[in-house]
Design an enzyme around this catalytic site. Structure first.
Site, PDB file in Angstrom:
ATOM      1  N   ASN A  59      51.077  53.798  23.003  1.00 40.62           N
ATOM      2  CA  ASN A  59      52.532  53.890  22.816  1.00 40.62           C
ATOM      3  C   ASN A  59      53.246  52.546  22.722  1.00 40.62           C
ATOM      4  OD1 ASN A  59      52.280  53.073  25.408  1.00 40.62           O
ATOM      5  ND2 ASN A  59      53.389  54.777  26.348  1.00 40.62           N
ATOM      6  N   ASP A  65      46.210  53.308  27.913  1.00 44.68           N
ATOM      7  CA  ASP A  65      46.572  54.597  28.511  1.00 44.68           C
ATOM      8  C   ASP A  65      45.568  55.674  28.122  1.00 44.68           C
ATOM      9  OD1 ASP A  65      47.314  55.217  25.843  1.00 44.68           O
ATOM     10  OD2 ASP A  65      49.301  54.353  26.193  1.00 44.68           O
ATOM     11  N   ASP A 134      37.213  56.831  39.981  1.00 43.80           N
ATOM     12  CA  ASP A 134      37.212  55.798  41.001  1.00 43.80           C
ATOM     13  C   ASP A 134      38.051  56.312  42.165  1.00 43.80           C
ATOM     14  OD1 ASP A 134      36.890  53.211  42.045  1.00 43.80           O
ATOM     15  OD2 ASP A 134      37.062  52.362  40.029  1.00 43.80           O
ATOM     16  N   ASP A 236      35.331  53.510  46.287  1.00 41.38           N
ATOM     17  CA  ASP A 236      35.759  52.114  46.408  1.00 41.38           C
ATOM     18  C   ASP A 236      35.816  51.670  47.867  1.00 41.38           C
ATOM     19  OD1 ASP A 236      37.442  49.828  45.001  1.00 41.38           O
ATOM     20  OD2 ASP A 236      38.501  50.366  46.829  1.00 41.38           O
ATOM     21  N   GLU A 290      29.083  51.766  47.377  1.00 46.56           N
ATOM     22  CA  GLU A 290      29.441  50.344  47.364  1.00 46.56           C
ATOM     23  C   GLU A 290      29.031  49.817  48.729  1.00 46.56           C
ATOM     24  OE1 GLU A 290      33.088  47.682  46.020  1.00 46.56           O
ATOM     25  OE2 GLU A 290      33.624  49.349  47.277  1.00 46.56           O
ATOM     26  N   HIS A 364      34.993  45.270  36.405  1.00 49.51           N
ATOM     27  CA  HIS A 364      36.370  44.781  36.486  1.00 49.51           C
ATOM     28  C   HIS A 364      36.583  43.755  37.607  1.00 49.51           C
ATOM     29  CE1 HIS A 364      35.930  47.776  39.514  1.00 49.51           C
ATOM     30  NE2 HIS A 364      37.060  47.380  40.067  1.00 49.51           N
ATOM     31  N   ASP A 365      35.598  43.562  38.461  1.00 44.60           N
ATOM     32  CA  ASP A 365      35.704  42.543  39.514  1.00 44.60           C
ATOM     33  C   ASP A 365      34.907  41.294  39.167  1.00 44.60           C
ATOM     34  OD1 ASP A 365      37.314  44.114  41.125  1.00 44.60           O
ATOM     35  OD2 ASP A 365      35.607  45.032  42.160  1.00 44.60           O
TER      36      ASP A 365
HETATM   37  C1  NOJ Z   1      37.207  47.230  44.954  1.00 44.19           C
HETATM   38  C2  NOJ Z   1      37.722  47.241  43.574  1.00 44.19           C
HETATM   39  O1  NOJ Z   1      36.630  47.203  42.696  1.00 44.19           O
HETATM   40  C3  NOJ Z   1      38.632  46.066  43.413  1.00 44.19           C
HETATM   41  O2  NOJ Z   1      39.038  45.941  42.079  1.00 44.19           O
HETATM   42  C4  NOJ Z   1      39.806  46.227  44.341  1.00 44.19           C
HETATM   43  O3  NOJ Z   1      40.616  45.091  44.255  1.00 44.19           O
HETATM   44  C5  NOJ Z   1      39.354  46.422  45.779  1.00 44.19           C
HETATM   45  N1  NOJ Z   1      38.274  47.343  45.898  1.00 44.19           N
HETATM   46  C6  NOJ Z   1      40.448  46.935  46.649  1.00 44.19           C
HETATM   47  O4  NOJ Z   1      40.589  48.302  46.438  1.00 44.19           O
END
Ligand code: NOJ
Length: 592
Positions: A59, A65, A134, A236, A290, A364-365
């Site tokens: 959009n 999105d 997630d 997470d 995790e 993404h981390d």
């Molecule tokens: C793990 C996630 O992968 C990360 O991106 C996030 O900042 C932290 N947990 C806090 O939720």
């Protein structure tokens, strides 16, 4: 203290479920199940991670999105992957890009509506792709109704959904916070005259898992998503959920290592087993934790006899090569490649005994894998991208592949702090600044390691903003999109993209790549990661040159007389005889 490895631990836990009530074609995919006794579809699946904020904006508001994802369903299907891991899409004020959830049963406004979600889910399922969510369960957002009520009064029915330290007891005992400039995990709240606990930012209050009512709310909410038909969850920061509510000083055995202490809560595994009973056991489930720490700790999550989760991320390999006691500062001397290989060997061997692992080089981390583990120079970007893809897809453990890596996206390498968005980076920058540290050096390091490098918008084509959005993207698009993009690679049979597709197919065709025994070859080779995969008499040899130099491999004990090249990242692979000389970043899979 700085916790370098800690930040990547956050990428981990997810759970995947196959719904009995809707036996879709995914179940039919269990083609390998006859081959080994403990075969599971989630061991055989290739996971593709979509960071919705950066995938496709429908959009023009500059933010990816759900409708954007819907418009790319066929592209995702074309990759041949089996499961999509979606980063959080729930309502959130986005202090930590969705990892601060204000409503677990609603969709973030910027991402769309629940209807969009349902259409997207159906779209994936129609294409025989599973989707897992997630789930951020250690903490929520300060804007969650529970917390808004809790912070208004000690009498609130939700007060005990969080951890509080009443001010009349004095200052709370020190707790380390990851996303707090002062590093202090307690925040004073005037209305209740008490401090609340937040292991992450103060906008992310920790949920009180010691309260059974809270746990039941969580399980109910998870069942809501299962009933909707999602195929699982990534859990997470779940290792932090249980706390010693006496809040004692950091026990000596943790020696300044707060995150490891946080991951050792007294009831952590009781809660995992309860979650299994309350949520996972209702359907066939695959779970990934995790999980932090050494093999022994991680195994607790995945030992099938314990009935907790059944897959795990580990962080020892991905966190390798940073300077000790500094925030993700790459060692200028590089990393010890031989030691790195041995880390993979240790974990792969462990998961061969029990449980199941995952294989990833980015998410993404993390920064982009090409910059961190390959070589993003014009000369080697193509070949080293393909080599890393070969690695991910030939290891033992469910491969989790990050969006954009299939076209060789690399780090954007911002020069100025103003260009960053990530709370983690901004917190650490502020801390270096407050201590009068070397900000230039910090920013140089971040060009290699910061999370925003891995979050830039997907590069679809050569049009405005790489075809990601017609509006100003929330994070800058990598200017190399004019050459590095999907459209350019679609029709080139030798592109990075098409190599990825071929590797996915090879993994599906060769059960040895999934279930085969894994054995390191020429372990002390300083340039080449070599290993065999062997199942039911079929032996494959994987050769990966991780360096920009020619390299030879010692094949002692291997019979190469019948060797056949199954995969190569060069148009003309190096010839195979009694020994093999590999070109820079060359990758090969041989059938012996
Ligand atoms: C793990 C996630 O992968 C990360 O991106 C996030 O900042 C932290 N947990 C806090 O939720």
């Amino acid at each position: 203290m700085r916790q370098t490895f800690f930040l990547t631990l956050l990428a981990g836990a997810f759970t995947v479920l196959s719904c009995e009530s809707t036996p879709r074609k995914a179940e039919e995919k269990q083609t390998q199940t006859a081959i080994v006794p403990d075969a599971k579809w989630w061991k055989e699946a290739v996971v593709y991670q979509i960071y919705p904020r950066s995938f496709k904006d429908s959009n023009g508001d500059g933010v990816g999105d759900l409708k954007g994802i819907i418009s790319k369903l066929d592209y995702v299907k074309s990759l041949g992957i089996d499961m999509v891991w979606l980063n959080p899409v729930y309502s959130s004020p986005n202090k930590d890009n969705g990892y601060d959830i204000s409503d677990y049963q609603n969709i973030m406004k910027e991402f769309g509506t629940m209807e969009d979600f349902d259409i997207m889910l159906k779209g994936f399922h129609d294409r025989n792709i599973k989707v897992f969510m997630d789930m951020v369960l250690n903490h929520c957002s300060e804007e969650h109704e529970w917390f808004k009520s809790a912070r208004s009064s000690r009498e609130s029915p939700f007060y005990n959904y969080f951890h509080w330290w009443p001010a009349e007891k004095g200052k709370p005992p020190y707790r380390f916070s990851i996303f707090d400039e002062k590093g202090d995990a307690w925040e004073y709240n005037k209305a209740t005259n008490s401090y609340y606990l937040h292991y992450f930012a103060d906008a992310q209050p920790d949920l009180n898992w010691e309260n059974p009512q809270l746990r039941q709310e969580i399980y109910k909410m998870m069942r809501y998503w299962l009933d909707k038909g999602v195929d699982g969850f990534r859990l997470d920061a779940i290792a932090f959920c249980s706390k010693d509510t006496i809040f004692p000083p950091l026990p000596k055995e943790y020696d300044g290592n707060w995150p490891l202490y946080y991951a050792s809560g007294p009831h952590l595994h009781d809660y995992m087993q309860e979650m299994h009973r309350e949520v996972f056991s209702k359907k066939e489930i695959a779970t990934v934790a995790e999980a932090m720490g050494d093999v022994e700790r991680v195994m607790k999550f995945v030992d099938p006899e314990r009935k907790e989760l059944n897959m795990a991320y580990y962080f020892e390999a991905i966190d390798f090569g940073y300077l000790p006691k500094e925030y993700k500062m790459p060692d200028p001397k590089g990393y010890d490649f031989v030691a790195w290989k041995k880390i993979y060997a240790k974990w792969t061997d462990a998961f061969a005994q029990k449980g199941w692992g995952t294989m990833y080089l980015a998410n993404h981390d993390q920064p982009r894998m090409l910059t961190r583990w390959g070589n993003d120079s014009p000369e080697f970007r193509d070949v080293s991208s393909k080599m890393l893809t070969t690695f991910i897809l030939s290891m033992r453990g469910t491969p989790c592949y990050y969006y954009g890596d299939e076209i060789g996206m690399d780090n954007i390498k911002f020069d100025k702090v103003e260009e960053y968005n990530d709370i983690e980076l901004l917190t650490n920058y502020a801390q270096v600044k407050a201590k009068g540290g070397d900000l230039k050096r910090f920013l140089e390091g971040m060009k290699i390691s910061s999370r925003d490098n891995g979050r830039t918008p997907m590069q679809w084509d050569t049009t405005l903003n790489a075809g990601f959005s017609t509006g100003k993207p929330w994070l800058k698009v990598n200017p190399n999109y004019v050459t590095v993009n999907v459209a350019n690679q679609e029709n080139d049979p030798n592109s990075i993209l098409n190599y990825f597709r071929k590797m996915v197919q090879l993994r599906k065709k060769e059960p040895a790549l999934i279930y085969g025994d894994w054995k390191l070859v020429d372990s002390d080779n300083p340039s080449v990661f070599a290993y065999t995969r062997e199942l039911n008499g079929k032996k494959l040899l994987v050769l990966l040159n991780f360096k920009a130099v020619n390299a030879t491999v010692n094949m002692a004990g291997l019979d190469l007389s019948q060797a056949k090249v199954l995969m190569s990242n060069l148009i003309t692979p190096s010839s195979v005889s009694v020994s093999i000389a590999l070109k820079p970043y060359e990758a090969m899979i041989l059938a012996l």
